[in-house]
Scaffold this motif. Structure first.
Motif, mmCIF file in Angstrom:
data_model
loop_
_atom_site.group_PDB
_atom_site.id
_atom_site.type_symbol
_atom_site.label_atom_id
_atom_site.label_comp_id
_atom_site.label_asym_id
_atom_site.label_seq_id
_atom_site.Cartn_x
_atom_site.Cartn_y
_atom_site.Cartn_z
ATOM 1 N N LYS A 42 0.839 -1.209 0.000
ATOM 2 C CA LYS A 42 0.000 0.000 0.000
ATOM 3 C C LYS A 42 0.868 1.251 0.000
ATOM 4 C CE LYS A 42 -4.150 -1.434 2.516
ATOM 5 N NZ LYS A 42 -4.831 -1.289 3.810
ATOM 6 N N ASP A 45 2.938 1.378 -3.437
ATOM 7 C CA ASP A 45 2.069 1.624 -4.611
ATOM 8 C C ASP A 45 1.434 3.013 -4.576
ATOM 9 O OD1 ASP A 45 2.598 -0.910 -5.249
ATOM 10 O OD2 ASP A 45 0.611 -1.742 -4.863
ATOM 11 N N ARG A 47 -1.087 3.699 -2.560
ATOM 12 C CA ARG A 47 -2.479 3.605 -2.089
ATOM 13 C C ARG A 47 -2.610 4.233 -0.706
ATOM 14 N NH1 ARG A 47 -3.740 -2.371 -2.197
ATOM 15 N NH2 ARG A 47 -1.539 -2.592 -2.635
ATOM 16 N N ALA A 48 -1.524 4.208 0.061
ATOM 17 C CA ALA A 48 -1.477 4.911 1.346
ATOM 18 C C ALA A 48 -0.402 5.990 1.209
ATOM 19 C CB ALA A 48 -1.129 3.935 2.457
ATOM 20 N N ARG A 49 -0.797 7.230 1.375
ATOM 21 C CA ARG A 49 0.148 8.341 1.168
ATOM 22 C C ARG A 49 0.457 9.040 2.480
ATOM 23 N NH1 ARG A 49 1.248 10.158 -3.902
ATOM 24 N NH2 ARG A 49 0.078 9.125 -5.556
ATOM 25 N N THR A 67 -4.857 -2.134 8.002
ATOM 26 C CA THR A 67 -4.738 -3.318 7.142
ATOM 27 C C THR A 67 -5.139 -4.576 7.909
ATOM 28 O OG1 THR A 67 -2.923 -2.213 6.015
ATOM 29 C CG2 THR A 67 -3.157 -4.552 5.604
ATOM 30 N N SER B 39 1.293 -9.534 -5.281
ATOM 31 C CA SER B 39 0.522 -8.503 -5.999
ATOM 32 C C SER B 39 0.481 -8.809 -7.487
ATOM 33 C CB SER B 39 1.112 -7.121 -5.738
ATOM 34 O OG SER B 39 2.047 -6.798 -6.713
#
Lengths: 167, 125
Positions: A42, A45, A47-49, A67, B39
């Motif tokens: 996350k 990628d 998805r978590a900033r 999570t 993934s």
């Protein structure tokens, strides 16, 4: 922050993250590793900033905790959908097996066993303060609760834990 | 003050727990490699997307061809006339359609229609 910077920061915090993931998954090592993998993905990628509103560690612990909660919820929904609870089999194990709990040295073992009897919030606050060396305020930030209630959980949890360890 | 320094016993126990956990901590590279492998395996497949797209194309095509092969246009609503309309044209309909008068007789409604004036009606013929 570039991907390499993020990876370096994750690596530096990896042992602490592993300890926190274990706590969130009630010392189920396999589940904790899965949670850790998902949380790292996350972060990498995007998805978590990280919005730099707290320390990176506090934010990362929040991601790991969310999570773990998502994973537990999806497991529960899956068990509901497959009606696995109807055939008399126990639901998927979310607590560490006794072997995993009792295979460490005596102090750690008794502490782990005592922690497992505490309510989740108290266990989380105590872990963050004693194990991760965060302040109660930082722990409140990780858990997304008010500092006052974090302090209450801390004091109650500490009293219960001391009573259990003294037995 | 509320912190680990006030509870040395608890702090020592947690240190022992941390030490035990760290001994069994999996290496960071391994965790990251597994995460990336997982993934890639669970990356969304193109098949469901292609199926939905194909169904959409079929639905659009069916609607288009259905419109093209439609029958003759329906007649306008105002131009429509009931096929049993003649049944409403009953005998004596004109009597019902004309307001009644005190000085008028039913006999006045002859073949010529309504009388022109009361005098005309009163005069012997």
């Amino acid at each position: 922050m570039t991907g390499e910077d993020l990876e370096r920061r994750l690596e530096a915090l990896h042992p602490a993250c592993h300890g926190w993931a274990l706590n969130c998954c009630r010392w189920d090592r396999e589940e904790a590793e899965d949670v850790l993998q998902t949380a790292y993905l996350k972060v990498l990628d995007g998805r978590a900033r990280f919005a730099e509103q707290s320390s990176f560690k506090t934010w990362l612990f929040g991601v790991i905790r969310r999570t773990a909660l998502e994973r537990r919820r999806s497991r529960w929904l899956r068990s509901l959908a497959t009606l696995s609870w109807l055939d008399g089999r126990p639901p998927e194990v979310t607590v560490a097996s006794p072997a995993a709990v009792f295979d460490v040295e005596e102090t750690a073992r008794s502490l782990r066993a005592a922690l497992l009897t505490l309510p989740a919030r108290q266990r989380e606050v105590l872990h963050l303060v004693f194990y991760q060396d965060l302040t109660v305020e930082e722990a409140a930030g990780v858990l997304g609760i008010a500092v006052g209630s974090a302090r209450t959980h801390y004091h109650r949890g500490k009293a219960s834990l001391q009573a259990r360890l003294a037995r | 003050m509320s912190g680990p320094e006030r509870e040395p016993d608890l702090a020592a126990a947690f240190r022992a727990l941390r030490g035990a956990d760290e001994e069994r901590c999996p290496p960071f590279d391994g965790v990251l490699r597994q995460a990336r492998g997982r993934s890639r395996r669970s990356a969304p497949s193109w098949r469901p997307v292609a199926t939905v797209a194909a169904l959409l194309v079929l639905a659009v095509f069916a609607v288009w061809t259905g419109r093209r092969t439609a029958g003759p246009p329906a007649p306008s609503l105002t131009a429509w006339k009931s096929p049993t309309d003649f049944l409403l044209a009953t005998p004596g309909r004109e009597l019902l359609a004309t307001p009644a008068g005190l000085r008028r007789s039913l006999l006045d409604f002859g073949q010529t229609g309504l009388p022109s004036s009361p005098e005309e009606r009163r005069s012997p013929s």
